[in-house]
Design a protein around this motif. Structure first.
Motif, mmCIF file in Angstrom:
data_model
loop_
_atom_site.group_PDB
_atom_site.id
_atom_site.type_symbol
_atom_site.label_atom_id
_atom_site.label_comp_id
_atom_site.label_asym_id
_atom_site.label_seq_id
_atom_site.Cartn_x
_atom_site.Cartn_y
_atom_site.Cartn_z
ATOM 1 N N PRO A 1 0.830 -1.197 0.000
ATOM 2 C CA PRO A 1 0.000 0.000 0.000
ATOM 3 C C PRO A 1 0.868 1.253 0.000
ATOM 4 O O PRO A 1 1.933 1.278 0.605
ATOM 5 C CB PRO A 1 -0.806 -0.110 1.285
ATOM 6 C CG PRO A 1 -0.178 -1.183 2.092
ATOM 7 C CD PRO A 1 0.698 -1.993 1.186
ATOM 8 N N ASN A 2 0.398 2.248 -0.693
ATOM 9 C CA ASN A 2 1.117 3.503 -0.773
ATOM 10 C C ASN A 2 0.773 4.327 0.466
ATOM 11 O O ASN A 2 -0.354 4.769 0.638
ATOM 12 C CB ASN A 2 0.725 4.243 -2.056
ATOM 13 C CG ASN A 2 1.500 5.519 -2.242
ATOM 14 O OD1 ASN A 2 1.803 6.233 -1.293
ATOM 15 N ND2 ASN A 2 1.818 5.817 -3.479
ATOM 16 N N THR A 3 1.767 4.517 1.329
ATOM 17 C CA THR A 3 1.557 5.230 2.578
ATOM 18 C C THR A 3 1.031 6.636 2.339
ATOM 19 O O THR A 3 0.109 7.082 3.031
ATOM 20 C CB THR A 3 2.879 5.286 3.378
ATOM 21 O OG1 THR A 3 3.313 3.937 3.606
ATOM 22 C CG2 THR A 3 2.691 5.982 4.698
ATOM 23 N N ALA A 4 1.575 7.337 1.365
ATOM 24 C CA ALA A 4 1.126 8.703 1.088
ATOM 25 C C ALA A 4 -0.343 8.716 0.672
ATOM 26 O O ALA A 4 -1.107 9.597 1.088
ATOM 27 C CB ALA A 4 1.999 9.336 0.008
ATOM 28 N N GLU A 5 -0.760 7.733 -0.136
ATOM 29 C CA GLU A 5 -2.164 7.662 -0.548
ATOM 30 C C GLU A 5 -3.072 7.360 0.639
ATOM 31 O O GLU A 5 -4.158 7.924 0.760
ATOM 32 C CB GLU A 5 -2.348 6.594 -1.624
ATOM 33 C CG GLU A 5 -1.790 6.992 -2.972
ATOM 34 C CD GLU A 5 -1.921 5.875 -4.010
ATOM 35 O OE1 GLU A 5 -2.646 4.889 -3.753
ATOM 36 O OE2 GLU A 5 -1.291 6.004 -5.066
ATOM 37 N N GLN A 6 -2.627 6.458 1.518
ATOM 38 C CA GLN A 6 -3.426 6.132 2.697
ATOM 39 C C GLN A 6 -3.582 7.355 3.595
ATOM 40 O O GLN A 6 -4.677 7.636 4.097
ATOM 41 C CB GLN A 6 -2.770 4.992 3.484
ATOM 42 C CG GLN A 6 -2.807 3.678 2.755
ATOM 43 C CD GLN A 6 -2.007 2.610 3.468
ATOM 44 O OE1 GLN A 6 -0.977 2.891 4.077
ATOM 45 N NE2 GLN A 6 -2.476 1.381 3.388
ATOM 46 N N ASP A 7 -2.493 8.079 3.788
ATOM 47 C CA ASP A 7 -2.550 9.285 4.620
ATOM 48 C C ASP A 7 -3.429 10.353 3.978
ATOM 49 O O ASP A 7 -4.216 11.014 4.659
ATOM 50 C CB ASP A 7 -1.138 9.835 4.869
ATOM 51 C CG ASP A 7 -0.312 8.927 5.776
ATOM 52 O OD1 ASP A 7 -0.878 7.981 6.366
ATOM 53 O OD2 ASP A 7 0.907 9.172 5.888
ATOM 54 N N SER B 1 -4.980 6.117 9.914
ATOM 55 C CA SER B 1 -4.623 5.850 8.521
ATOM 56 C C SER B 1 -4.174 4.406 8.387
ATOM 57 O O SER B 1 -3.717 3.790 9.362
ATOM 58 C CB SER B 1 -3.483 6.788 8.100
ATOM 59 O OG SER B 1 -3.005 6.429 6.823
ATOM 60 N N GLY B 2 -4.279 3.867 7.189
ATOM 61 C CA GLY B 2 -3.764 2.531 6.922
ATOM 62 C C GLY B 2 -2.253 2.452 7.089
ATOM 63 O O GLY B 2 -1.686 1.381 7.184
ATOM 64 N N SER B 3 -1.597 3.608 7.132
ATOM 65 C CA SER B 3 -0.148 3.653 7.324
ATOM 66 C C SER B 3 0.236 3.537 8.792
ATOM 67 O O SER B 3 1.401 3.624 9.135
ATOM 68 C CB SER B 3 0.412 4.963 6.768
ATOM 69 O OG SER B 3 0.007 6.046 7.607
ATOM 70 N N GLU B 4 -0.766 3.352 9.654
ATOM 71 C CA GLU B 4 -0.594 3.259 11.104
ATOM 72 C C GLU B 4 -0.353 4.609 11.757
ATOM 73 O O GLU B 4 -0.007 4.679 12.931
ATOM 74 C CB GLU B 4 0.473 2.233 11.483
ATOM 75 C CG GLU B 4 0.111 0.828 11.023
ATOM 76 C CD GLU B 4 1.105 -0.231 11.467
ATOM 77 O OE1 GLU B 4 1.948 0.048 12.342
ATOM 78 O OE2 GLU B 4 1.018 -1.340 10.917
ATOM 79 N N SER B 5 -0.542 5.693 11.024
ATOM 80 C CA SER B 5 -0.504 7.031 11.608
ATOM 81 C C SER B 5 -1.910 7.391 12.049
ATOM 82 O O SER B 5 -2.886 6.800 11.590
ATOM 83 C CB SER B 5 -0.031 8.059 10.577
ATOM 84 O OG SER B 5 1.283 7.784 10.158
#
Length: 178
Positions: A59-65, A134-138
């Motif tokens: 997954p693209n962290t920037a897209e998830q954020d 977020s899916g990035s865990e942020s």
């Protein structure tokens, strides 16, 4: 037709019916072993299709954020509308937000958000804040506040833990954190 001419027809019909019973009995008496040892079909089977397993794309962290931040901005728009209609933010609690803007699920201020579509909110007369995981865990925070009723709302941003609407009330940045 003469009743005397029916005799051969009755005999022939009986033979046909008896033959059907015998054929059905033979068919039903065949077990799974008979099926397994049946001769192979004469046509050639289809060639096997080889599918090599591929790893799911990361997954693209920037897209998830970005998705999480966009969701919070949509939710703050709904909270601001409630403020404009009622004169304060207290009516923009989790229950009212779910009624007014059901695109997301909303949690009470002390409950953690679990994903970008699940928003924890905190509402007082002069402030509304929200957090979303977020899916990035942020976890991202957003807050809108006024000094006094009728003032122009000011928006602040943040990120941190816990991922609750109450924690989001400490957001102070003028932009989203990087």
């Amino acid at each position: 037709m003469n009743p005397q001419d029916r005799g051969p027809l009755i005999i022939a019909g009986g033979i046909v019916i008896a033959g059907l019973f015998i054929a059905i009995a033979i068919y039903l008496s065949r077990g799974p072993a008979d099926v397994a040892t049946a001769p192979a079909p004469t046509h050639s089977p289809r060639p096997a299709i080889s599918v090599s397993p591929t790893a799911a794309p990361e997954p693209n962290t920037a897209e998830q954020d970005r998705e999480t931040k966009d969701n919070l901005e949509e939710a703050i728009g709904a909270a601001t509308k409630i403020y404009e209609d009622g004169g304060d933010f207290s009516a923009a609690d989790s229950f009212s937000m779910a009624q007014a803007f059901p695109r997301f699920t909303y949690q009470e201020s002390i409950r953690d958000s679990t994903d970008p579509q699940d928003i924890s909110v905190y509402a007082t007369d002069t402030e509304w804040s929200a957090a979303a995981a977020s899916g990035s865990e942020s976890c991202f925070w957003i807050k809108v506040a006024v000094e006094a009723a009728g003032d122009e709302p000011q928006v602040s941003y943040g990120a941190g833990s816990p991922c609750t609407g109450r924690a989001a009330s400490s957001a102070t940045a003028g932009n989203w954190p990087a």
